[in-house]
Motif scaffolding. Structure first.
Motif, PDB file in Angstrom:
ATOM      1  N   SER A   1       0.854  -1.295   0.037  1.00 35.56           N
ATOM      2  CA  SER A   1      -0.039  -0.003   0.019  1.00 35.56           C
ATOM      3  C   SER A   1       0.912   1.305  -0.035  1.00 35.56           C
ATOM      4  N   PHE A   2       0.459   2.272  -0.559  1.00 38.60           N
ATOM      5  CA  PHE A   2       1.188   3.646  -0.918  1.00 38.60           C
ATOM      6  C   PHE A   2       0.181   4.619  -0.476  1.00 38.60           C
ATOM      7  N   LYS A   3       1.176   5.755   0.046  1.00 39.90           N
ATOM      8  CA  LYS A   3       0.344   7.084   0.179  1.00 39.90           C
ATOM      9  C   LYS A   3       1.213   8.159  -0.695  1.00 39.90           C
TER      10      LYS A   3
ATOM     11  N   LEU B   1      -0.355   4.396 -10.901  1.00 36.43           N
ATOM     12  CA  LEU B   1      -0.506   4.651  -9.489  1.00 36.43           C
ATOM     13  C   LEU B   1       0.453   3.638  -8.776  1.00 36.43           C
ATOM     14  N   TYR B   2       0.688   2.450  -9.346  1.00 38.48           N
ATOM     15  CA  TYR B   2       1.270   1.308  -8.386  1.00 38.48           C
ATOM     16  C   TYR B   2       2.978   1.912  -8.643  1.00 38.48           C
ATOM     17  N   LYS B   3       3.370   2.582  -9.891  1.00 38.29           N
ATOM     18  CA  LYS B   3       4.646   2.981 -10.105  1.00 38.29           C
ATOM     19  C   LYS B   3       4.951   4.093  -9.388  1.00 38.29           C
ATOM     20  N   LEU B   4       3.891   5.127  -9.254  1.00 38.96           N
ATOM     21  CA  LEU B   4       3.998   6.439  -8.578  1.00 38.96           C
ATOM     22  C   LEU B   4       4.284   5.930  -7.043  1.00 38.96           C
ATOM     23  N   GLY B   5       3.599   5.019  -6.691  1.00 40.21           N
ATOM     24  CA  GLY B   5       3.798   4.656  -5.036  1.00 40.21           C
ATOM     25  C   GLY B   5       5.071   4.119  -5.038  1.00 40.21           C
ATOM     26  N   SER B   6       5.444   3.048  -5.782  1.00 40.12           N
ATOM     27  CA  SER B   6       6.443   2.166  -5.527  1.00 40.12           C
ATOM     28  C   SER B   6       7.741   2.912  -5.830  1.00 40.12           C
ATOM     29  N   GLN B   7       7.733   4.102  -6.739  1.00 37.24           N
ATOM     30  CA  GLN B   7       9.087   4.440  -7.031  1.00 37.24           C
ATOM     31  C   GLN B   7       8.925   6.207  -6.674  1.00 37.24           C
ATOM     32  N   GLN B   8       8.210   6.366  -5.527  1.00 40.33           N
ATOM     33  CA  GLN B   8       8.167   7.694  -5.117  1.00 40.33           C
ATOM     34  C   GLN B   8       9.512   8.426  -4.999  1.00 40.33           C
ATOM     35  N   GLU B   9      10.471   7.778  -4.213  1.00 38.93           N
ATOM     36  CA  GLU B   9      11.827   8.509  -3.967  1.00 38.93           C
ATOM     37  C   GLU B   9      12.535   8.935  -5.299  1.00 38.93           C
ATOM     38  N   ALA B  10      12.639   7.761  -6.333  1.00 37.48           N
ATOM     39  CA  ALA B  10      13.082   7.988  -7.317  1.00 37.48           C
ATOM     40  C   ALA B  10      12.540   9.295  -8.156  1.00 37.48           C
TER      41      ALA B  10
END
Length: 133
Positions: A28-30, A93-102
């Motif tokens: 899950s991501f914020k 959305l999965y990409k935005l959540g899982s790759q936020q730092e990058a």
């Protein structure tokens, strides 16, 4: 891509300006609204081809005033700055959540390269086809 994770819960948090989304793989991501707005998949932000991306600034405090489902594959948020043409697929959305730092780092690099601040107001839109530099 039927084996791609699909959302099991989605909550828009107005006060903290994040989209909370849980996926079928247990992650899950914020995702901050600002990150969504800056990386909107719309042509207005992404352009119509590589190298035509429009750097978004002044979006730190952007809100989402509504979210419409798009089929069974995504959502279309309405941002309170008037932007509403981006369709965010579950994959996006999965990409935005899982790759936020990058993605944040990439955004900061683009801002630095353009010599602008994250909170700078957006430049007025240039007339279509006008490439005077």
């Amino acid at each position: 891509m039927s084996n791609a994770p699909h959302p099991t819960a989605l909550t828009v948090h107005q006060a903290t300006r994040v989209l909370e989304i849980a996926f079928s793989d247990g992650r899950s991501f914020k995702i901050p609204f600002e990150l969504m707005r800056v990386y909107s998949p719309s042509a207005e932000v992404q352009g119509h081809g590589p190298g035509q991306e429009v750097l978004q600034t002044g979006k730190r405090h952007v809100g989402i005033s509504g979210v419409a489902p798009v089929g069974n594959y995504g959502i279309q948020p309405t941002f309170d700055d008037g932007h509403e043409s981006g369709i965010f697929t579950w994959e996006t959305l999965y990409k935005l959540g899982s790759q936020q730092e990058a993605l944040w780092a990439q955004y900061e690099e683009r801002l630095q390269a353009a010599g602008v601040d994250r909170d700078a107001p957006m430049a007025p839109k240039a007339a279509s086809g006008c490439a005077s530099h």
